[in-house]
Design an enzyme around this catalytic site. Structure first.
Site, PDB file in Angstrom:
ATOM      1  N   TYR A 104      44.743  21.732  35.204  1.00  0.00           N
ATOM      2  CA  TYR A 104      44.383  22.295  33.892  1.00  0.00           C
ATOM      3  C   TYR A 104      43.025  21.773  33.474  1.00  0.00           C
ATOM      4  O   TYR A 104      42.762  20.574  33.621  1.00  0.00           O
ATOM      5  CB  TYR A 104      45.418  21.902  32.837  1.00  0.00           C
ATOM      6  CG  TYR A 104      46.235  23.087  32.390  1.00  0.00           C
ATOM      7  CD1 TYR A 104      45.594  24.211  31.871  1.00  0.00           C
ATOM      8  CD2 TYR A 104      47.617  23.098  32.494  1.00  0.00           C
ATOM      9  CE1 TYR A 104      46.322  25.319  31.481  1.00  0.00           C
ATOM     10  CE2 TYR A 104      48.343  24.204  32.107  1.00  0.00           C
ATOM     11  CZ  TYR A 104      47.692  25.312  31.593  1.00  0.00           C
ATOM     12  OH  TYR A 104      48.403  26.411  31.212  1.00  0.00           O
ATOM     13  N   GLU A 123      41.125  23.105  30.359  1.00  0.00           N
ATOM     14  CA  GLU A 123      40.624  23.817  29.164  1.00  0.00           C
ATOM     15  C   GLU A 123      39.380  23.128  28.618  1.00  0.00           C
ATOM     16  O   GLU A 123      39.324  21.903  28.543  1.00  0.00           O
ATOM     17  CB  GLU A 123      41.708  23.867  28.089  1.00  0.00           C
ATOM     18  CG  GLU A 123      42.647  25.038  28.321  1.00  0.00           C
ATOM     19  CD  GLU A 123      44.051  24.777  27.859  1.00  0.00           C
ATOM     20  OE1 GLU A 123      44.474  23.616  27.915  1.00  0.00           O
ATOM     21  OE2 GLU A 123      44.711  25.737  27.449  1.00  0.00           O
ATOM     22  N   ASP A 153      26.448  45.620  32.339  1.00  0.00           N
ATOM     23  CA  ASP A 153      27.657  45.254  33.097  1.00  0.00           C
ATOM     24  C   ASP A 153      27.393  45.669  34.543  1.00  0.00           C
ATOM     25  O   ASP A 153      27.433  46.861  34.875  1.00  0.00           O
ATOM     26  CB  ASP A 153      28.861  45.997  32.510  1.00  0.00           C
ATOM     27  CG  ASP A 153      30.144  45.718  33.288  1.00  0.00           C
ATOM     28  OD1 ASP A 153      30.060  45.217  34.429  1.00  0.00           O
ATOM     29  OD2 ASP A 153      31.234  46.008  32.748  1.00  0.00           O
ATOM     30  N   THR A 185      31.859  41.301  37.563  1.00  0.00           N
ATOM     31  CA  THR A 185      33.001  40.765  38.290  1.00  0.00           C
ATOM     32  C   THR A 185      32.424  40.105  39.543  1.00  0.00           C
ATOM     33  O   THR A 185      31.229  40.225  39.819  1.00  0.00           O
ATOM     34  CB  THR A 185      33.998  41.870  38.703  1.00  0.00           C
ATOM     35  OG1 THR A 185      33.283  42.889  39.397  1.00  0.00           O
ATOM     36  CG2 THR A 185      34.720  42.453  37.514  1.00  0.00           C
ATOM     37  N   LYS A 222      33.417  42.534  43.979  1.00  0.00           N
ATOM     38  CA  LYS A 222      33.031  43.858  44.487  1.00  0.00           C
ATOM     39  C   LYS A 222      31.921  43.649  45.519  1.00  0.00           C
ATOM     40  O   LYS A 222      32.164  43.018  46.544  1.00  0.00           O
ATOM     41  CB  LYS A 222      32.651  44.763  43.318  1.00  0.00           C
ATOM     42  CG  LYS A 222      33.845  44.989  42.365  1.00  0.00           C
ATOM     43  CD  LYS A 222      33.554  45.957  41.260  1.00  0.00           C
ATOM     44  CE  LYS A 222      34.766  46.260  40.420  1.00  0.00           C
ATOM     45  NZ  LYS A 222      34.836  45.522  39.165  1.00  0.00           N
ATOM     46  N   ARG A 254      38.580  37.641  43.143  1.00  0.00           N
ATOM     47  CA  ARG A 254      38.612  38.313  41.850  1.00  0.00           C
ATOM     48  C   ARG A 254      38.159  37.340  40.772  1.00  0.00           C
ATOM     49  O   ARG A 254      38.586  36.183  40.781  1.00  0.00           O
ATOM     50  CB  ARG A 254      40.045  38.737  41.529  1.00  0.00           C
ATOM     51  CG  ARG A 254      40.366  40.021  42.070  1.00  0.00           C
ATOM     52  CD  ARG A 254      41.735  40.500  42.152  1.00  0.00           C
ATOM     53  NE  ARG A 254      41.590  41.475  43.206  1.00  0.00           N
ATOM     54  CZ  ARG A 254      40.973  42.645  43.029  1.00  0.00           C
ATOM     55  NH1 ARG A 254      40.556  43.023  41.841  1.00  0.00           N
ATOM     56  NH2 ARG A 254      40.801  43.444  44.049  1.00  0.00           N
TER      57      ARG A 254
HETATM   58  N1  DSN Z   1      38.819  48.812  38.547  1.00  0.00           N
HETATM   59  C1  DSN Z   1      37.409  48.683  38.749  1.00  0.00           C
HETATM   60  C2  DSN Z   1      36.880  49.728  39.676  1.00  0.00           C
HETATM   61  O1  DSN Z   1      37.608  50.130  40.565  1.00  0.00           O
HETATM   62  O2  DSN Z   1      35.744  50.139  39.549  1.00  0.00           O
HETATM   63  C3  DSN Z   1      36.658  48.634  37.476  1.00  0.00           C
HETATM   64  O3  DSN Z   1      37.259  47.751  36.616  1.00  0.00           O
END
Ligand code: DSN
Length: 442
Positions: free
Chosen positions: A51, A53, A196, A222, A225, A231
């Site tokens: 933990y 925080e 974003d 994120t 990707k 993630r």
């Molecule tokens: N779920 C993501 C995507 O597939 O683009 C976006 O949040």
């Protein structure tokens, strides 16, 4: 997996099955990738037990001396990779990262502007079913028929509604984002400009897409990707952002914790993000990012050659949108299911000005990050394009019934038929053979 195999055969078996599925088919959902075993090792490490925080040096729990070093290392790597002065690496994923931005910059009732979801935008940028449109007054903007953002409309809406915050970013947009033009409009109306870059952050690091950092006040992403990490999510504040509000970094930190977006940070996830950023800082990653785009461009050209219509006629990034409206509306589900049988995983998706609905959209979204990780290049894209084109032929005879009640039965029968479709079976065997030449990262 040795311990898991002994102690929990059911989960071990399912992990094995999913590994085989990924190995033996082509993962072409543009938001997915294959992260490295090093990233997975960090993710599966003992750091999950802790933990923490708070923030490095200011924790609510003891025993965080090492964790502080992990998180600081991740922050430093992110600052270097994107060239920003402030980063928070704690968001569990993209939506909490984006929500923290609202909390840090807006008051309930303030006006915000984002890319309309059916036009390819993200749900967290003020889409009507999302909490963000309930707390803030959301003004969506659109893309034109040619697939490009309608910058005239965006400026007109911004001048009319004077938003506090403007988003630029999408989940289904195939052209380069005009960050500079957005910034001019946001500056004109005094709005926070937030980019974003969830989909393109790996491309930005690789220099395969323009960086928003000189133009935006805040950048979110994120990490799983094109960046090819676990993630996760991040919020960055740029020099421009700190000039607008020197407290902006502190406000973002407070919004993420204890402001209400989330609780204890997932330090195992943060350590794995640090590993991915370490990989992204190596010269090879630049080649990887550029190859993703080269592959997507060739795939697009080959699809067009094979008479498959794509939104905007091509792509500037890692993604393509197949437009099936020429045949009839609402048939993305047929193509995505048929491609699944053929061994190519994609997702059904809305296309700009889609005549159908989000559940039965008229397009399919696909991309090249994961197949590029496996080492596929332009030559392979040509082969994949012919498989996709052949699959499009196989679904041409299916029409989505207009009556909603009829659709479920029709789809059930369609799925039965495609399971035994000879052409799709043949493609899936070719895909299987092809996949053996391109192993997952070891
Ligand atoms: N779920 C993501 C995507 O597939 O683009 C976006 O949040």
């Amino acid at each position: 997996m040795a311990k898991l195999k002994k102690l929990d055969t059911e989960i071990a078996k399912l992990i094995e099955l999913e590994t085989d599925r990924q190995k033996n088919s082509l993962q072409m959902i543009p938001s997915e990738n294959h992260c490295s075993p090093a990233v997975r090792e960090a993710l599966g490490s003992i750091l999950t037990d802790k933990y923490a925080e708070g923030y490095p040096g200011k924790r609510y729990y003891g025993g965080n001396q090492i964790i502080d070093m992990v998180e600081n290392l991740c922050i430093e790597r992110a600052k270097k990779a994107f060239g920003v002065p402030f980063v928070n690496v704690q968001p569990y994923s993209g939506s909490p990262a984006n929500f923290a931005v609202y909390l840090a910059t807006c008051e309930p009732g303030d006006t915000i502007m984002g890319h309309n979801l059916p036009d390819g935008g993200h749900i967290s940028h003020g889409w009507k079913v999302n909490i963000t449109s309930k707390i803030y007054k959301s003004i969506p903007y659109h893309v034109k028929k040619d697939g490009y953002l309608d910058m005239d409309e965006i400026r007109k809406l911004a001048l009319e509604h004077k938003p506090k915050l403007m988003w630029c970013g999408a989940t289904a947009y195939v052209r380069e984002f005009p960050f500079e033009e957005f910034a001019k409009i946001a500056d004109e109306v005094g709005a926070y400009f937030v980019a974003d870059i969830a989909h393109i952050s790996g491309l930005v690091i690789a220099g395969a897409h323009k960086s928003p950092v000189p133009y935006a006040h805040i950048v979110t992403t994120t990490t799983h990707k094109t960046l090819r990490g676990p993630r996760g999510g991040m919020v960055m504040v740029t020099e421009k952002g700190l000039k607008k509000d020197p407290e902006l970094g502190e406000k973002i930190n407070k919004a993420i914790f204890p402001g209400g977006v989330q609780g204890g940070p997932h330090e195992h996830q943060i350590s794995a993000i640090a590993v991915a950023l370490g990989e992204a800082l190596k010269p090879d990653f630049k080649k990887y990012g550029k190859q993703i785009v080269k592959n997507a461009k060739v795939l697009g050209q080959e699809l067009v050659k094979n008479k498959v219509k794509i939104v905007s006629g091509g792509t500037d990034n890692h993604m393509l949108l197949i437009d099936l409206t020429d045949i009839s509306a609402g048939r993305g589900v047929f193509l995505s299911d048929a491609l699944d049988i053929a061994g190519i995983t994609v997702n059904k998706n809305m296309i700009p000005q889609d005549p159908s609905s989000p559940f039965y959209p008229s397009g399919v979204r696909l991309g090249t990050p994961a197949i590029t990780t496996r080492g596929m290049k332009e030559k392979e894209m040509k082969i994949i394009a012919t498989w996709i084109a052949k699959t499009v032929e196989e679904i041409k005879k299916y029409q989505l019934p207009t009556e909603k009640e009829e659709r479920i039965i029709y789809l059930r029968n369609f799925r039965k038929e495609i399971k035994v479709n000879k052409e799709l079976k043949k493609i899936s065997q070719e895909v299987l053979k092809f996949c053996k030449k391109f192993p997952l990262p070891k």
